[in-house]
Design a protein around this motif. Structure first.
Motif, PDB file in Angstrom:
ATOM      1  N   PHE A 278     -43.437 -68.219  -7.881  1.00  0.00           N
ATOM      2  CA  PHE A 278     -44.168 -69.372  -8.404  1.00  0.00           C
ATOM      3  C   PHE A 278     -45.186 -69.761  -7.345  1.00  0.00           C
ATOM      4  O   PHE A 278     -44.948 -70.647  -6.517  1.00  0.00           O
ATOM      5  N   THR A 279     -46.336 -69.101  -7.362  1.00  0.00           N
ATOM      6  CA  THR A 279     -47.314 -69.215  -6.281  1.00  0.00           C
ATOM      7  C   THR A 279     -48.666 -69.659  -6.813  1.00  0.00           C
ATOM      8  O   THR A 279     -49.167 -69.108  -7.798  1.00  0.00           O
ATOM      9  N   ARG A 280     -49.244 -70.637  -6.132  1.00  0.00           N
ATOM     10  CA  ARG A 280     -50.601 -71.067  -6.429  1.00  0.00           C
ATOM     11  C   ARG A 280     -51.467 -70.700  -5.226  1.00  0.00           C
ATOM     12  O   ARG A 280     -51.283 -71.227  -4.128  1.00  0.00           O
ATOM     13  N   LEU A 281     -52.387 -69.763  -5.436  1.00  0.00           N
ATOM     14  CA  LEU A 281     -53.289 -69.278  -4.391  1.00  0.00           C
ATOM     15  C   LEU A 281     -54.672 -69.832  -4.662  1.00  0.00           C
ATOM     16  O   LEU A 281     -55.198 -69.679  -5.761  1.00  0.00           O
ATOM     17  N   GLY A 282     -55.270 -70.480  -3.672  1.00  0.00           N
ATOM     18  CA  GLY A 282     -56.516 -71.209  -3.879  1.00  0.00           C
ATOM     19  C   GLY A 282     -57.730 -70.330  -4.094  1.00  0.00           C
ATOM     20  O   GLY A 282     -57.638 -69.106  -4.271  1.00  0.00           O
ATOM     21  N   GLU A 283     -58.887 -70.960  -4.034  1.00  0.00           N
ATOM     22  CA  GLU A 283     -60.156 -70.275  -4.260  1.00  0.00           C
ATOM     23  C   GLU A 283     -60.644 -69.579  -2.996  1.00  0.00           C
ATOM     24  O   GLU A 283     -60.357 -69.999  -1.878  1.00  0.00           O
ATOM     25  N   ALA A 284     -61.387 -68.491  -3.199  1.00  0.00           N
ATOM     26  CA  ALA A 284     -62.080 -67.768  -2.127  1.00  0.00           C
ATOM     27  C   ALA A 284     -61.141 -67.290  -1.027  1.00  0.00           C
ATOM     28  O   ALA A 284     -61.515 -67.223   0.146  1.00  0.00           O
ATOM     29  N   CYS A 285     -59.925 -66.969  -1.393  1.00  0.00           N
ATOM     30  CA  CYS A 285     -58.972 -66.381  -0.439  1.00  0.00           C
ATOM     31  C   CYS A 285     -59.103 -64.861  -0.454  1.00  0.00           C
ATOM     32  O   CYS A 285     -59.606 -64.277  -1.416  1.00  0.00           O
ATOM     33  N   VAL A 286     -58.607 -64.228   0.613  1.00  0.00           N
ATOM     34  CA  VAL A 286     -58.594 -62.771   0.679  1.00  0.00           C
ATOM     35  C   VAL A 286     -57.219 -62.320   1.155  1.00  0.00           C
ATOM     36  O   VAL A 286     -56.733 -62.767   2.203  1.00  0.00           O
ATOM     37  N   LEU A 287     -56.598 -61.434   0.381  1.00  0.00           N
ATOM     38  CA  LEU A 287     -55.365 -60.769   0.791  1.00  0.00           C
ATOM     39  C   LEU A 287     -55.696 -59.323   1.109  1.00  0.00           C
ATOM     40  O   LEU A 287     -56.196 -58.581   0.251  1.00  0.00           O
ATOM     41  N   HIS A 288     -55.437 -58.909   2.341  1.00  0.00           N
ATOM     42  CA  HIS A 288     -55.701 -57.545   2.767  1.00  0.00           C
ATOM     43  C   HIS A 288     -54.526 -56.639   2.382  1.00  0.00           C
ATOM     44  O   HIS A 288     -53.479 -57.122   1.935  1.00  0.00           O
ATOM     45  N   PRO A 289     -54.678 -55.322   2.536  1.00  0.00           N
ATOM     46  CA  PRO A 289     -53.640 -54.403   2.073  1.00  0.00           C
ATOM     47  C   PRO A 289     -52.247 -54.735   2.586  1.00  0.00           C
ATOM     48  O   PRO A 289     -52.051 -55.003   3.771  1.00  0.00           O
ATOM     49  N   HIS A 290     -51.299 -54.755   1.647  1.00  0.00           N
ATOM     50  CA  HIS A 290     -49.868 -54.935   1.909  1.00  0.00           C
ATOM     51  C   HIS A 290     -49.500 -56.355   2.314  1.00  0.00           C
ATOM     52  O   HIS A 290     -48.373 -56.597   2.757  1.00  0.00           O
ATOM     53  N   ALA A 291     -50.405 -57.306   2.162  1.00  0.00           N
ATOM     54  CA  ALA A 291     -50.021 -58.712   2.289  1.00  0.00           C
ATOM     55  C   ALA A 291     -49.190 -59.102   1.068  1.00  0.00           C
ATOM     56  O   ALA A 291     -49.489 -58.687  -0.057  1.00  0.00           O
ATOM     57  N   VAL A 292     -48.153 -59.904   1.300  1.00  0.00           N
ATOM     58  CA  VAL A 292     -47.271 -60.340   0.211  1.00  0.00           C
ATOM     59  C   VAL A 292     -47.070 -61.845   0.322  1.00  0.00           C
ATOM     60  O   VAL A 292     -46.528 -62.333   1.322  1.00  0.00           O
ATOM     61  N   VAL A 293     -47.486 -62.595  -0.683  1.00  0.00           N
ATOM     62  CA  VAL A 293     -47.271 -64.035  -0.697  1.00  0.00           C
ATOM     63  C   VAL A 293     -46.454 -64.419  -1.925  1.00  0.00           C
ATOM     64  O   VAL A 293     -46.643 -63.870  -3.011  1.00  0.00           O
ATOM     65  N   GLY A 294     -45.506 -65.346  -1.709  1.00  0.00           N
ATOM     66  CA  GLY A 294     -44.692 -65.834  -2.811  1.00  0.00           C
ATOM     67  C   GLY A 294     -43.331 -65.183  -2.929  1.00  0.00           C
ATOM     68  O   GLY A 294     -42.611 -65.439  -3.901  1.00  0.00           O
TER      69      GLY A 294
END
Length: 263
Positions: A50-66
Motif C-alpha cells: 500500500f504505497t503512495r509514491l509522489g511526483e517526479a520521483c526516480v527509482l533506479h534498477p532493483h530499488a524496491v519500495v513498499g
C-alpha cells in the motif's frame, strides 16, 4: 503526457498511475500502488504494498519500495502503508518498508530526498525533506529524521533514534543515541563532534544565527556541573531565541534513546 509502460513490465490491475509516468523493462507495480505524475521506474524496480509514491520521483534498477516490515510473523495488511513525497531518488538496491499498524502503520519519506545505493529505510520511520543518504546507510525502525540531514556512507542507525534537522552523520557512524538539531556526529559508537557548521552555512544560516546556535551548544555541553543543571539554565537563558530553543527543546522532549554527547 501519456503513461509509458514497457512491454515486459507488470502493472497489476488497481494500480493508479499519474500523467507521464514511465515504467521501464521488467518493473513490477502492485495493485495498491499510487504513483504520481512524471515519476520514472527504471528497469527491474518495484513498487509494492500500500504505497503512495509522489511526483517526479526516480527509482533506479532493483530499488524496491513498499515491501512489508522485516518483523518475524508480520501479516501483510492494508493498514501497513508507505508514503513518499515528490522529487525523491532511490538509487540501485535501495529499500523502504511499510509501517506496523499498532505503531500507526505509516512509514513517511518527505520531498526531495536522495537515497544512494543500498540504502534502507525500515518500518515506521518518519524521514523529513531534503534528506541525503550516501551508500549503504541503514535506518532501523521507528527512527525520526528532520529536514536537511546528511548521512555519510555505511551509517547504521538504531531503532527509535531521533535526529534533528540540519544534522550531519559522519561516514561509518554507528548511531545508538539521539542527535541534536544542527549537530555533527562521528564514530563507532557515535559521539557528538560539534555543530554541522558547513551544512548550516550552505543552507543560508547567517553569522548571528550561527552564534545563537553555538552559544546554546556550549551552554548545554560545556562547563561545570551536571548536564541536567546546565540544560535547565540554558532553557532559561535562551528563552525567546528560536534556534537555541530548538536545540534545547529537542533534548527536553526526550525519546527512547539517550542524547548523543561529546566524547
Amino acid at each position: 503526457m501519456p503513461v509509458e509502460i514497457h512491454q515486459t513490465a507488470l502493472v497489476e490491475p488497481g494500480a493508479e498511475l499519474g500523467e507521464g509516468v514511465r515504467i521501464g523493462p521488467f518493473c513490477q507495480v502492485g495493485p495498491r500502488a499510487v504513483i504520481g505524475a512524471g515519476t520514472e521506474l527504471r528497469s527491474h524496480s518495484v513498487v509494492t504494498g500500500f504505497t503512495r509514491l509522489g511526483e517526479a520521483c526516480v527509482l533506479h534498477p532493483h530499488a524496491v519500495v513498499g515491501g512489508p516490515p522485516q518483523v518475524i510473523g508480520f501479516q501483510e495488511t492494508d493498514e501497513s502503508r508507505l508514503e513518499i513525497g515528490d522529487n525523491c531518488t532511490f538509487r540501485e538496491y535501495t529499500t523502504a518498508h511499510t509501517g506496523i499498524p499498532k505503531f500507526g502503520g505509516v512509514t513517511k519519506i518527505g520531498n526531495d530526498c536522495f537515497i544512494m545505493v543500498g540504502g534502507h529505510i525500515a518500518h515506521d520511520c518518519h524521514i523529513g525533506n531534503s534528506v541525503v543518504m550516501a551508500n549503504n546507510v541503514l535506518i532501523g525502525g521507528h527512527v525520526t529524521v528532520g529536514d536537511n540531514v546528511w548521512f555519510g556512507g555505511l551509517v547504521a542507525v538504531h531503532q527509535f533514534t531521533r535526529i534533528g534537522r540540519n544534522a550531519f552523520i559522519g561516514g561509518g557512524a554507528i548511531l545508538v543515541e539521539d542527535v541534536i538539531p544542527f549537530g555533527s556526529v562521528i564514530g563507532n559508537r557515535a559521539r557528538l563532534a560539534g555543530l554541522n557548521v558547513v551544512g548550516l552555512k550552505r543552507r543560508g544560516f547567517d553569522k548571528a544565527q550561527l552564534h545563537e546556535i553555538r552559544s546554546a551548544y556550549k551552554a548545554v555541553f560545556s562547563g561545570d556541573g551536571l548536564f541536567k543543571d546546565r540544560l535547565d539554565l540554558a532553557a532559561r537563558t535562551f528563552a525567546g531565541k528560536p534556534l537555541a530553543m530548538e536545540l534545547i527543546d529537542f533534548i527536553l522532549a526526550g525519546g527512547n534513546r539517550a542524547i548523543c554527547k561529546p566524547g
